[in-house]
Design an enzyme around this catalytic site. Structure first.
Site, PDB file in Angstrom:
ATOM      1  N   HIS A 165       0.705  -1.038   0.077  1.00  0.00           N
ATOM      2  CA  HIS A 165      -0.055   0.023  -0.168  1.00  0.00           C
ATOM      3  C   HIS A 165       0.846   1.352   0.104  1.00  0.00           C
ATOM      4  O   HIS A 165       0.600   2.362   0.077  1.00  0.00           O
ATOM      5  CB  HIS A 165      -1.126   0.094   1.222  1.00  0.00           C
ATOM      6  CG  HIS A 165      -1.757  -0.967   1.082  1.00  0.00           C
ATOM      7  ND1 HIS A 165      -3.050  -0.850   0.666  1.00  0.00           N
ATOM      8  CD2 HIS A 165      -1.999  -2.391   1.495  1.00  0.00           C
ATOM      9  CE1 HIS A 165      -4.017  -1.769   0.607  1.00  0.00           C
ATOM     10  NE2 HIS A 165      -3.283  -2.837   1.020  1.00  0.00           N
ATOM     11  N   ASP A 372       3.707   9.183  -1.913  1.00  0.00           N
ATOM     12  CA  ASP A 372       2.495   8.666  -1.273  1.00  0.00           C
ATOM     13  C   ASP A 372       2.178   7.367  -2.316  1.00  0.00           C
ATOM     14  O   ASP A 372       2.303   7.456  -3.491  1.00  0.00           O
ATOM     15  CB  ASP A 372       1.132   9.473  -1.214  1.00  0.00           C
ATOM     16  CG  ASP A 372       0.564   9.143  -0.033  1.00  0.00           C
ATOM     17  OD1 ASP A 372       0.644   8.252   0.396  1.00  0.00           O
ATOM     18  OD2 ASP A 372       0.013  10.101   0.566  1.00  0.00           O
TER      19      ASP A 372
END
Length: 732
Positions: A165, A372
């Protein structure tokens, strides 16, 4: 019935303790929402740490019973394990390295690594206790990188998926980790490895080929016994939930309050967890620059900044919080008026209802992380804009920027660009806002979290089927015995054998791949049988084959069929072929030798070969692709064939073909056993040319016209030994 087991560091509930015992509160996280549709069905379950130390056995029993009712299975961790595995290795090694902050924040402690291994093993035991053959196990995130391989070693006939993730860093960054090879091997225990973006996939494949090294073809990694697929699956959100929240009365009340307070101002919303990767300080710098450069916006724009507390007892995070407090305070102190504050700064968590109200009211959502994985805040904002207005400013370093291309995309390091993006956003005409937002809302709605789950699970099923089909093609013991029995019953046999990569492993120096005693023994045993015609068919120069096998009883075919030699006779070459083309091709190859350290040219009678086995990993492949493109039209004009091989590019006369050479020999007799083994692109000509009854075997599990495959020369030798060893065993 098979079941699905979700494994993540945390369970999708928050465990808290009060005088009445333990309380469970559902988590609001995107992962918990997305996977809720899976773990709550049938016998499916979620395995993870409950988020609190529960040390007493009686308390553990109570919590386990409470969680079991929700299809959740806890893994209990001690305070030391949490400190070393979670705060230590996961967040002081993996997090900073994966977010490109290795030099500033990474701390490589041996004790952290030891506990990381032990806790991954603890999770493994919990999964093994629940898993059955046929189950699907989906492992999540950077805290459990070793778990897939541990599960593969312990469990047979299960499907293992892994999803990361956070971003996967470039090879140059990842290789700083002392335990890099072990981490890669751990991840490669999965059948399917998922990332948010194609960039992450590319970085992972680069790390695998350079660090381990392993063979990668497209996005498939050859792990010997099995193949692993790495692919991008951009994660979505529960878009319906976020689009319905603004219609709830409670949220509507908060929307009205916020609009009343900020009715004279443009509201710019930012919401982040406290972390150095989120670019909060750079964002404040850009906002301060806006007020300085555009004084006309003083009193007309407000930055509504929410920072959610996270790990603020850790020194680096405490320091970051202090810097944010100071910077926000300085800006407010300098620009505040009696009726207006430039920054509304909140250091706290907010309810999803308040968050929805803020998303609905914000004219601009400013999402500018330095790095991110995906960043779901951007998608939540888009889903909440039910009137199709508002502007999203998004960092190009966030995975979401690859999907939400109608946002204003910025480089978060460029404070001038971020500053001007805010000006552009607050002045954007409503028609343009709607056009952009409408496109983004369609993407967020289509690629939602349920779509992400469905896509990953379907692909995992496909990969498992692919692995099974490859296993059925692999010459394992049953197939080997079947081939040996057929060999035993036949009396006119012809066996075609390639040399490099088939009978011997590739060597960095091509002249080092000389036949060893074992290989000579195997070939001699096969030649001793009068029913066999053994044909060594290679791309090697005929001088090499003459030196090694000239006195043997084998048929020798060199340079892909340009030269041939029958036992006891002299070498014959194909006549009528021109080599005039070499003077045009050779200068091009020499140019690539000059540009690629470690590469060299080998000249054969009717071909030229550019070798790059000694070149730097990656550079050789890049130059090989360039060379193929450079020579493509020149080769066609001159009637030449380009052959990309294993770390080589060969240019040869079109008339020279291993398939033609093999067919000439096959047509000489009525053979009742025909077998061919080869590893290269050139061997495909043989596989395609031979009759359907032939046994064709590719060495290496790449795509091939061959019916079967063996993994390496060691397996080839084992199979060839099995042919004559079986003849020694009488028929039962």
């Amino acid at each position: 019935m098979s079941k699905t087991i979700i494994v993540a560091n945390r369970l999708p509930v928050k465990l808290s303790k009060n005088e009445n015992g333990f309380q469970l509160t559902p988590s609001e996280g995107g992962l918990a929402t997305g996977l809720g549709s899976i773990y709550k069905q049938g016998d499916n379950c979620w395995i993870g740490w409950p988020g609190l130390e529960v040390s007493e056995p009686e308390e553990q029993d109570k919590v386990t019973t409470q969680l079991a009712a929700l299809s959740l299975h806890p893994v209990y961790l001690t305070q030391t394990e949490i400190a070393e595995y979670y705060e230590g290795f996961s967040n002081s090694v993996l997090w900073p390295v994966f977010h490109y902050y290795a030099s500033t924040y990474a701390d490589y402690k041996q004790s952290n690594w030891k506990y990381y291994q032990e806790v991954n093993a603890k999770f493994c035991e919990a999964v093994v206790a629940s898993a059955q053959p046929g189950d699907t196990i989906w492992v999540h995130d950077y805290q459990l990188l070793l778990l897939p391989q541990m599960l593969r070693e312990r469990l047979k006939d299960v499907s293992i998926g892994f999803f990361l993730h956070i971003p996967f860093p470039s090879h140059e960054m990842f290789r700083l980790i002392p335990w890099r090879a072990e981490l890669l091997k751990g991840i490669l225990g999965a059948d399917l490895i998922g990332f948010h973006t194609f960039d992450d996939v590319r970085h992972f494949l680069s790390a695998v080929t350079r660090i381990l090294p392993m063979q990668v073809s497209s996005n498939m990694i050859d792990c010997g016994d099995y193949s692993v697929v790495a692919e991008a699956f951009p994660m979505g959100i529960d878009d319906r939930r976020y689009s319905e929240l603004p219609l709830q009365p409670e949220v509507g009340t908060q929307i009205k309050e916020i609009k009343d307070i900020f009715k004279q101002e443009k509201l710019v919303l930012t919401i982040d967890r406290l972390d150095y990767s989120k670019g909060i300080l750079q964002r404040l710098q850009a906002f301060e620059l806006l007020l300085k450069r555009h004084p006309e916006y003083v009193g007309k724009i407000t930055l509504y900044m929410i920072v959610v507390p996270s790990r603020d007892t850790v020194p680096q995070y405490k320091e970051l919080r202090d810097q944010i407090d100071k910077r926000a305070g300085n800006i407010n102190g300098r620009y505040r008026t009696i009726s207006w504050s430039p920054i509304q700064y909140y250091y706290r968590s907010v309810s999803i209802e308040t968050l929805s109200a803020l998303y609905s009211c914000a004219d601009v959502c400013l999402v500018t992380p330095m790095r991110d994985g995906m960043n779901l805040v951007s998608k939540e904002y888009v889903a909440s804009r039910i009137h199709n207005d508002g502007v999203l400013i998004l960092s190009e370093m966030a995975g979401a920027s690859k999907e939400l291309i109608d946002a204003i995309i910025v480089n978060p390091n460029n404070v001038n660009e971020v500053c001007e993006a805010i000006v552009q956003a607050i002045n954007m005409p409503v028609a343009e806002q709607r056009e952009r937002m409408n496109q983004m809302r369609q993407i967020v709605a289509k690629f939602n979290v349920n779509h992400w789950v469905k896509l990953f699970m379907e692909r995992l099923h496909e990969v498992k089927l692919l692995q099974r089909s490859m296993q059925s093609r692999h010459v394992a013991s049953v197939t080997e015995q079947s081939i040996a029995k057929r060999y035993q019953k036949t009396h006119q046999r012809i066996i075609f054998l390639d040399y490099d990569g088939t009978l011997v492993d590739f060597k960095a120096n091509v002249n080092d791949a000389i036949p060893d005693a074992e290989l000579r023994g195997i070939l001699q045993e096969l030649m001793n049988d009068a029913a066999n015609r053994i044909v060594l068919i290679s791309g090697r120069k005929h001088e090499n084959l003459e030196e090694w096998f000239g006195n043997s009883n084998m048929f020798l075919v060199a340079e892909h069929g340009a030269w041939s030699k029958r036992p006891g006779e002299d070498w014959q070459k194909i006549t009528g072929l021109s080599t005039q083309w070499k003077k045009d091709i050779l200068p091009v190859l020499e140019q690539y030798v000059d540009r690629t350290p470690g590469s060299f040219i080998e000249e054969k009678t009717y071909s030229l070969v550019w070798h790059y086995r000694k070149a730097q990993e990656g550079l050789g492949e890049l130059r090989a692709n360039e060379l193929m493109n450079t020579l493509k039209y020149l080769a066609t004009d001159k009637g030449l064939q380009l052959l990309p091989g294993d770390k080589v590019v060969e240019v040869k006369n079109m008339e020279i073909n291993k398939g033609k050479a093999a067919l000439t020999l096959v047509e000489e007799k009525e053979f009742d056993f025909i077998m061919a083994l080869g590893d290269d692109y050139t061997d495909e000509d043989i596989f395609r040319t031979l009759p359907d009854s032939a046994i064709t075997i590719k060495v290496g599990n790449k795509r091939s016209a061959a019916k079967f495959y063996l993994r390496n020369p060691a397996e080839v030798r084992h199979m060839l030994k099995g042919l004559y060893d079986n003849l020694l065993v009488p028929n039962s």
